[in-house]
Design a protein around this motif. Structure first.
Motif, PDB file in Angstrom:
ATOM      1  N   ARG A  79     -11.082  10.403   2.902  1.00  0.00           N
ATOM      2  CA  ARG A  79     -10.480  10.394   4.240  1.00  0.00           C
ATOM      3  C   ARG A  79      -9.563  11.594   4.446  1.00  0.00           C
ATOM      4  N   TYR A  98      -9.352  -1.009   0.992  1.00  0.00           N
ATOM      5  CA  TYR A  98     -10.544  -1.638   1.591  1.00  0.00           C
ATOM      6  C   TYR A  98     -10.174  -2.494   2.807  1.00  0.00           C
ATOM      7  N   PHE A  99      -9.199  -3.392   2.655  1.00  0.00           N
ATOM      8  CA  PHE A  99      -8.862  -4.305   3.749  1.00  0.00           C
ATOM      9  C   PHE A  99      -8.071  -3.614   4.863  1.00  0.00           C
ATOM     10  N   ASN A 151      -8.520  -0.500   5.683  1.00  0.00           N
ATOM     11  CA  ASN A 151      -9.539   0.255   6.415  1.00  0.00           C
ATOM     12  C   ASN A 151     -10.328  -0.654   7.357  1.00  0.00           C
ATOM     13  N   GLN A 152     -10.648  -1.861   6.881  1.00  0.00           N
ATOM     14  CA  GLN A 152     -11.359  -2.817   7.729  1.00  0.00           C
ATOM     15  C   GLN A 152     -10.543  -3.168   8.971  1.00  0.00           C
ATOM     16  N   ALA A 153      -9.220  -3.189   8.809  1.00  0.00           N
ATOM     17  CA  ALA A 153      -8.329  -3.517   9.927  1.00  0.00           C
ATOM     18  C   ALA A 153      -7.887  -2.274  10.693  1.00  0.00           C
ATOM     19  N   ALA A 154      -8.459  -1.121  10.351  1.00  0.00           N
ATOM     20  CA  ALA A 154      -8.139   0.160  11.004  1.00  0.00           C
ATOM     21  C   ALA A 154      -6.653   0.500  10.887  1.00  0.00           C
ATOM     22  N   GLN A 173      -0.979   2.627   4.037  1.00  0.00           N
ATOM     23  CA  GLN A 173      -1.473   2.282   2.704  1.00  0.00           C
ATOM     24  C   GLN A 173      -0.583   2.906   1.634  1.00  0.00           C
ATOM     25  N   ASP A 218     -14.932   6.993  -5.963  1.00  0.00           N
ATOM     26  CA  ASP A 218     -15.257   6.822  -4.538  1.00  0.00           C
ATOM     27  C   ASP A 218     -15.925   8.078  -3.982  1.00  0.00           C
ATOM     28  N   ASN A 278     -20.303   0.636  -0.872  1.00  0.00           N
ATOM     29  CA  ASN A 278     -18.945   0.182  -1.168  1.00  0.00           C
ATOM     30  C   ASN A 278     -18.460   0.802  -2.474  1.00  0.00           C
TER      31      ASN A 278
END
Length: 425
Positions: free
Chosen positions: A33, A156-157, A159-162, A168, A234, A243
């Protein structure tokens, strides 16, 4: 006079190591990112990441030399200051005219903090548990993979929640503040070397022991196998697995569990037997990561995690058990040597990775442009294909290291067996 609280000191040590491991896990998760947001190529990303591995050996070696002079408590206060500065500077990296240098310096500061934690906490744990050193070092170091699991799950979570990468990074402030407060209130013991009456001159003479030099060389390989692969997983496998960050979560989760139950394994196999077993499993796991796809990659991650699980704490435990006269300097030289080797390897592999990617792009392609926000869909597709080919090649090139370790640790196993040195737990 304030009493020595062994449990509180051990908990605070684990929290300090948790900050170290969160920095690894979160940085591994946000690396791609950062490359996109700030238009950084693989060589620039590798130099940023490698700065943590420069700061670590610098701090751990200097810390090992001065820990008996200034005491473990003062050293850990310095670690807290460096951690806070590095985390806050990383958080604000996008506010600077050169985000690259802000990330480079902040990662260097965190690396110095991480090395200072190791410089103080490794001798602290051996001083707190002189009759159970290898096992307790494994229990302490389980917070390294444990923290990476937590860090990768945060990535991970979130990123899922933007949720932004800055938030982070900010999550590292919580355990940092906790360990700072806990250590500030505690009384510390002297190091085991001081308590046993071994002189400073005798400690430094012991560093010339051929067995210690052999372990330093082996630490180059064990550290690269574990930390280079974990920090870059990653990036290396993002285009092979959807993933990729969860691959790191799986392998480090296995590492945390293994270290939690290290006692019976260390008692059964002795440190040198554990190291040989670890090298064999690491080589097999790394082979699977570089040569399989789909769910088999996760199987490879499990085997790899089982392999690298005991490397770091058992290398420290071996030195502490069989070369006790090397003291805090010996423990910290081992750790510093490992991190220094990783920094050099990471810098070399970053450039090599770019070369492999460029080889798989159209002739004359500008890698910076292909990796930028301005890249066309055709460019992005070509870059993804090039990355997919290059990542496993890097893993296969690294495979030679655990294969060499199998040979080295086989020799160590028979050497120690012939010496019939009893493990004191």
């Amino acid at each position: 006079m304030q009493a020595l609280n062994r449990n509180q000191l051990f908990i605070a040590s684990c929290l300090a190591l948790l900050v170290t491991s969160l920095s690894f896990g979160i940085r591994a998760g946000i690396l791609s990112r950062l490359g996109i947001e700030f238009n950084l190529d693989k060589a620039e990303l590798s130099s940023i990441t490698a700065s943590a591995f420069w700061g670590f050996p610098l701090a751990v070696i200097i810390g090992g030399m001065i820990v008996d002079v200034i005491g473990m408590k003062r050293l850990l206060i310095l670690a807290f200051v460096f951690h806070m500065a590095g985390i806050l500077l990383t958080y604000a990296a996008d506010k600077f005219s050169s985000p690259y240098w802000a990330l480079f310096i902040s990662t260097l500061l965190i690396g110095i903090a991480n090395g200072t934690v190791e410089a103080a906490c490794n001798p602290l744990v051996t001083a707190l548990y002189p009759d159970n050193k290898t096992t307790k070092l494994n229990h302490f170091h389980l917070w390294f993979p444990g923290g990476i699991v937590i860090g990768t799950l945060i990535v991970y979570f979130f990123n899922q929640a933007a949720i932004s990468w800055q938030m982070q990074v900010a999550m590292m402030l919580i355990p940092a503040l906790l360990y700072g407060v806990l250590f500030a209130k505690q009384k510390f013991p002297v190091t085991e070397r001081v308590a046993s009456g071994i002189s400073t001159s005798e400690m430094y003479r012991s560093l010339a022991n051929p067995l210690f030099i052999f372990m330093i060389i082996c630490m180059f390989g064990t550290a690269i196998t574990e930390l280079f692969t974990g920090q870059w997983i990653d990036v290396l496998l993002r285009n092979v697995s959807g993933n990729a960050i969860l691959i790191l979560t799986v392998s480090t989760g296995v590492m945390a569990l293994g270290r939690a139950f290290a006692g019976p394994i260390v008692h059964k196999l002795a440190p040198h037997g554990v190291l040989l077993m670890s090298a064999i499993l690491s080589a097999f796991g790394l082979y699977l990561l570089g040569n399989t796809s789909g769910n088999m990659i996760f199987f490879g991650a499990i085997i790899f995690g089982m392999g690298v699980c005991y490397f770091w704490p058992t290398m420290l435990g071996f030195v502490s058990e069989y070369l006790p006269k090397t003291g805090a300097v010996g423990l910290n030289l081992i750790g510093g040597a490992g991190m220094f080797a990783v920094s050099l390897y990471m810098m070399f592999m970053g450039s090599f990775y770019d070369q492999l990617i460029a080889k798989n792009l159209p002739a004359g392609a500008d890698l910076k442009l292909y990796n930028s926000m301005e890249a066309t869909l055709e460019m992005k597709t070509a870059l993804a294909a090039a990355n997919k080919a290059a990542g496993p090649e890097i893993l296969n090139a690294t495979l030679v290291i655990p294969l060499a370790l199998i040979v080295a640790f086989t020799g160590l196993f028979f050497f120690m067996k012939n010496k019939k040195m009893a493990v004191v737990q």
